[in-house]
Motif scaffolding. Structure first.
Motif, PDB file in Angstrom:
ATOM      1  N   PRO A  94      12.967 -11.985   2.433  1.00  0.00           N
ATOM      2  CA  PRO A  94      12.057 -12.082   3.243  1.00  0.00           C
ATOM      3  C   PRO A  94      12.696 -11.953   4.710  1.00  0.00           C
ATOM      4  O   PRO A  94      12.279 -11.449   5.712  1.00  0.00           O
ATOM      5  N   TYR A  95      14.112 -12.350   4.915  1.00  0.00           N
ATOM      6  CA  TYR A  95      14.574 -12.165   6.470  1.00  0.00           C
ATOM      7  C   TYR A  95      14.734 -10.750   6.811  1.00  0.00           C
ATOM      8  O   TYR A  95      14.862 -10.385   8.114  1.00  0.00           O
ATOM      9  N   CYS A  96      14.519  -9.733   5.882  1.00  0.00           N
ATOM     10  CA  CYS A  96      14.573  -8.332   6.488  1.00  0.00           C
ATOM     11  C   CYS A  96      13.174  -7.832   7.010  1.00  0.00           C
ATOM     12  O   CYS A  96      12.977  -6.854   7.365  1.00  0.00           O
ATOM     13  N   LEU A  97      12.101  -8.858   6.933  1.00  0.00           N
ATOM     14  CA  LEU A  97      10.839  -8.184   7.150  1.00  0.00           C
ATOM     15  C   LEU A  97      10.720  -7.697   8.640  1.00  0.00           C
ATOM     16  O   LEU A  97      10.218  -6.710   9.124  1.00  0.00           O
ATOM     17  N   GLN A 113      -7.237  -5.541   9.437  1.00  0.00           N
ATOM     18  CA  GLN A 113      -6.879  -5.417   8.044  1.00  0.00           C
ATOM     19  C   GLN A 113      -5.613  -5.122   7.723  1.00  0.00           C
ATOM     20  O   GLN A 113      -5.426  -4.415   6.791  1.00  0.00           O
ATOM     21  N   ILE A 114      -4.640  -5.387   8.512  1.00  0.00           N
ATOM     22  CA  ILE A 114      -3.288  -5.162   8.071  1.00  0.00           C
ATOM     23  C   ILE A 114      -2.429  -6.532   7.766  1.00  0.00           C
ATOM     24  O   ILE A 114      -2.622  -7.434   8.753  1.00  0.00           O
ATOM     25  N   LEU A 115      -1.480  -6.398   6.853  1.00  0.00           N
ATOM     26  CA  LEU A 115      -0.654  -7.471   6.796  1.00  0.00           C
ATOM     27  C   LEU A 115       0.673  -6.504   6.499  1.00  0.00           C
ATOM     28  O   LEU A 115       0.841  -5.427   6.188  1.00  0.00           O
ATOM     29  N   VAL A 116       1.788  -7.406   6.632  1.00  0.00           N
ATOM     30  CA  VAL A 116       3.341  -6.804   6.296  1.00  0.00           C
ATOM     31  C   VAL A 116       3.987  -7.829   5.145  1.00  0.00           C
ATOM     32  O   VAL A 116       3.581  -9.081   5.052  1.00  0.00           O
ATOM     33  N   GLU A 117       4.814  -7.375   4.477  1.00  0.00           N
ATOM     34  CA  GLU A 117       5.361  -7.941   3.316  1.00  0.00           C
ATOM     35  C   GLU A 117       6.912  -7.323   3.136  1.00  0.00           C
ATOM     36  O   GLU A 117       7.039  -6.205   3.595  1.00  0.00           O
ATOM     37  N   THR A 118       7.601  -7.904   2.315  1.00  0.00           N
ATOM     38  CA  THR A 118       8.894  -7.288   1.850  1.00  0.00           C
ATOM     39  C   THR A 118       8.713  -6.693   0.461  1.00  0.00           C
ATOM     40  O   THR A 118       9.476  -5.700   0.168  1.00  0.00           O
ATOM     41  N   ASP A 119       8.202  -7.494  -0.399  1.00  0.00           N
ATOM     42  CA  ASP A 119       8.137  -7.208  -1.983  1.00  0.00           C
ATOM     43  C   ASP A 119       9.588  -7.302  -2.397  1.00  0.00           C
ATOM     44  O   ASP A 119       9.840  -6.778  -3.339  1.00  0.00           O
ATOM     45  N   ALA A 120      10.266  -8.322  -1.726  1.00  0.00           N
ATOM     46  CA  ALA A 120      11.694  -8.448  -1.996  1.00  0.00           C
ATOM     47  C   ALA A 120      11.663  -9.010  -3.490  1.00  0.00           C
ATOM     48  O   ALA A 120      10.785  -9.769  -3.793  1.00  0.00           O
ATOM     49  N   PRO A 121      12.662  -8.507  -4.103  1.00  0.00           N
ATOM     50  CA  PRO A 121      14.235  -7.888  -3.751  1.00  0.00           C
ATOM     51  C   PRO A 121      13.993  -6.540  -3.805  1.00  0.00           C
ATOM     52  O   PRO A 121      15.015  -5.629  -3.653  1.00  0.00           O
ATOM     53  N   PHE A 123       0.771  -1.151   0.396  1.00  0.00           N
ATOM     54  CA  PHE A 123      -0.085   0.013  -0.025  1.00  0.00           C
ATOM     55  C   PHE A 123       0.987   1.311  -0.090  1.00  0.00           C
ATOM     56  O   PHE A 123       1.748   1.157   0.841  1.00  0.00           O
ATOM     57  N   SER A 124       0.755   2.184  -1.002  1.00  0.00           N
ATOM     58  CA  SER A 124       1.498   3.250  -1.167  1.00  0.00           C
ATOM     59  C   SER A 124       0.711   4.615  -1.205  1.00  0.00           C
ATOM     60  O   SER A 124       1.279   5.626  -1.566  1.00  0.00           O
ATOM     61  N   SER A 125      -0.789   4.577  -1.037  1.00  0.00           N
ATOM     62  CA  SER A 125      -1.516   5.685  -1.088  1.00  0.00           C
ATOM     63  C   SER A 125      -1.559   6.431   0.139  1.00  0.00           C
ATOM     64  O   SER A 125      -0.886   6.356   1.190  1.00  0.00           O
ATOM     65  N   ASP A 126      -2.385   7.585   0.144  1.00  0.00           N
ATOM     66  CA  ASP A 126      -2.584   8.597   1.299  1.00  0.00           C
ATOM     67  C   ASP A 126      -3.780   7.907   2.243  1.00  0.00           C
ATOM     68  O   ASP A 126      -4.219   6.870   1.907  1.00  0.00           O
ATOM     69  N   ALA A 127      -3.968   8.948   3.450  1.00  0.00           N
ATOM     70  CA  ALA A 127      -4.982   8.367   4.514  1.00  0.00           C
ATOM     71  C   ALA A 127      -6.220   8.372   3.907  1.00  0.00           C
ATOM     72  O   ALA A 127      -7.078   7.294   3.945  1.00  0.00           O
ATOM     73  N   LEU A 150      -7.886  -5.585   2.852  1.00  0.00           N
ATOM     74  CA  LEU A 150      -6.828  -5.549   3.569  1.00  0.00           C
ATOM     75  C   LEU A 150      -5.539  -4.867   2.980  1.00  0.00           C
ATOM     76  O   LEU A 150      -5.469  -4.855   1.685  1.00  0.00           O
ATOM     77  N   LEU A 151      -4.611  -4.069   3.793  1.00  0.00           N
ATOM     78  CA  LEU A 151      -3.737  -3.250   3.342  1.00  0.00           C
ATOM     79  C   LEU A 151      -2.482  -3.894   3.782  1.00  0.00           C
ATOM     80  O   LEU A 151      -2.342  -4.126   4.989  1.00  0.00           O
ATOM     81  N   SER A 152      -1.459  -4.224   2.876  1.00  0.00           N
ATOM     82  CA  SER A 152      -0.141  -4.763   3.127  1.00  0.00           C
ATOM     83  C   SER A 152       0.893  -3.568   3.159  1.00  0.00           C
ATOM     84  O   SER A 152       1.128  -3.159   2.025  1.00  0.00           O
ATOM     85  N   PHE A 153       1.685  -3.738   4.193  1.00  0.00           N
ATOM     86  CA  PHE A 153       2.736  -2.526   4.134  1.00  0.00           C
ATOM     87  C   PHE A 153       4.157  -3.411   3.989  1.00  0.00           C
ATOM     88  O   PHE A 153       4.261  -4.280   4.719  1.00  0.00           O
ATOM     89  N   SER A 154       4.969  -2.706   3.253  1.00  0.00           N
ATOM     90  CA  SER A 154       6.273  -2.999   2.821  1.00  0.00           C
ATOM     91  C   SER A 154       7.396  -1.949   3.771  1.00  0.00           C
ATOM     92  O   SER A 154       6.709  -1.029   4.457  1.00  0.00           O
ATOM     93  N   GLY A 155       8.769  -2.178   3.126  1.00  0.00           N
ATOM     94  CA  GLY A 155       9.553  -1.152   3.692  1.00  0.00           C
ATOM     95  C   GLY A 155       9.398   0.038   3.422  1.00  0.00           C
ATOM     96  O   GLY A 155       9.948   1.097   4.150  1.00  0.00           O
ATOM     97  N   THR A 156       8.633   0.727   2.626  1.00  0.00           N
ATOM     98  CA  THR A 156       8.287   1.901   2.238  1.00  0.00           C
ATOM     99  C   THR A 156       7.972   2.576   3.374  1.00  0.00           C
ATOM    100  O   THR A 156       7.957   4.118   3.458  1.00  0.00           O
TER     101      THR A 156
END
Length: 278
Positions: free
Chosen positions: A240-243, A218-226, A176-180, A192-198
């Motif tokens: 993935p180890y950077c999560l 409603q929240i998930l986490v991800e790397t979107d690696a590489p 997810f990369s949009s605004d509020a 659901l909104l998944s958040f990455s390193g951004t």
């Protein structure tokens, strides 16, 4: 693309975690041995399971293979919106077969990308993207699997197509990369909104505000690696180890205990992807 900086040091373990969206093939995995090594590195810091994502047919075949090679790996298959112009009858038939595999837990990544047309040679135009997005929505509904969305600079139209087609029961906005305002619109629809390193980038003010507004369920986490390696490792290769770096940054933003957020996001991943409980 990841740069030439050295790979980040492994973070302090944080468990349990599920990487809800990664690309093991783009990280360099190509066979059962390399997949196992990559997932071993992730498991050593608490990331016990990963969902590897396809953006073209080769990646879709690999994702399904990887999910059969290692029980800690699950797959999602689709054609990325920028490749929607390759969604001919043969591609649709193969994707339908791959997506029906029991190790495939989502249809994705699909959606709309308004950034690349005109900049990337061979990129699908908007009409092809919309047609491909509609087809993937229908596939997810027919299979009863979650829909994983790639959305870049297309907030209004992504929501409009979902409304027009009728969204599947479970919709995940990856990275997810949009605004509020977009976050609240998605939350209201039950997505659901998944958040990455951004989310760890200090200059991503609107995204970081949005991350505070998403309910726990409603929240998930991800790397979107590489890609999208979290702060302070921007430009280094991601895996993935950077999560845990991302989860700790997200927990700080949301004023939550990192271990509690790990439990929350893992429970959500287990629910939406229908994974065995940890």
């Amino acid at each position: 693309m990841p740069g030439k900086r050295p790979a980040p040091e492994p973070p302090a373990p944080l468990s349990p975690l599920v990487d809800a969206h990664t690309h093991l093939d783009a990280c360099g995995a190509g066979d059962a041995e390399s997949v196992a090594a990559m997932v071993d590195r992730a498991a050593a810091v608490g990331v016990g399971r990963v969902v590897t994502i396809a953006d073209d047919l080769d990646a879709a075949r690999f994702a399904v293979d990887a999910a059969h090679w290692d029980p800690r790996v699950y797959a999602a298959v689709a054609l990325h919106p920028t490749r929607a112009n390759a969604l001919d009858d043969a591609a649709r038939a193969e994707l339908e077969k791959l997506a029906a595999d029991p190790r495939v837990v989502a249809v994705g990544e699909t959606g709309l990308d308004y950034y690349w047309p005109g900049k990337l040679d061979g990129c699908a135009d908007i009409d092809d993207q919309v047609e491909g997005f509609r087809w993937h929505i229908d596939l997810a509904k027919r299979l009863g699997k979650p829909l994983m969305i790639h959305n870049r600079e297309a907030d209004h139209d992504v929501l409009a197509v979902l409304l027009d087609e009728g969204a599947p029961e479970t919709v995940i906005f990856h990275c997810f990369s949009s605004d509020a305002n977009m976050a609240l619109a998605c939350v209201a629809e039950g997505y659901l909104l998944s958040f990455s390193g951004t989310v760890s980038f200090k200059n991503a003010h609107e995204l970081r505000e949005a991350a505070t507004l998403v309910p726990d369920e409603q929240i998930l986490v991800e790397t979107d690696a590489p890609f999208l390696t979290p702060h302070p490792f921007r430009g280094a290769p991601n895996e993935p180890y950077c999560l845990p770096y991302t989860v700790r940054a997200l927990a700080e933003l949301r004023e939550q205990d990192p271990a509690a957020l790990a439990e929350i996001t893992t429970a959500n991943a287990e629910r939406v992807y229908r994974l065995p409980r940890h």
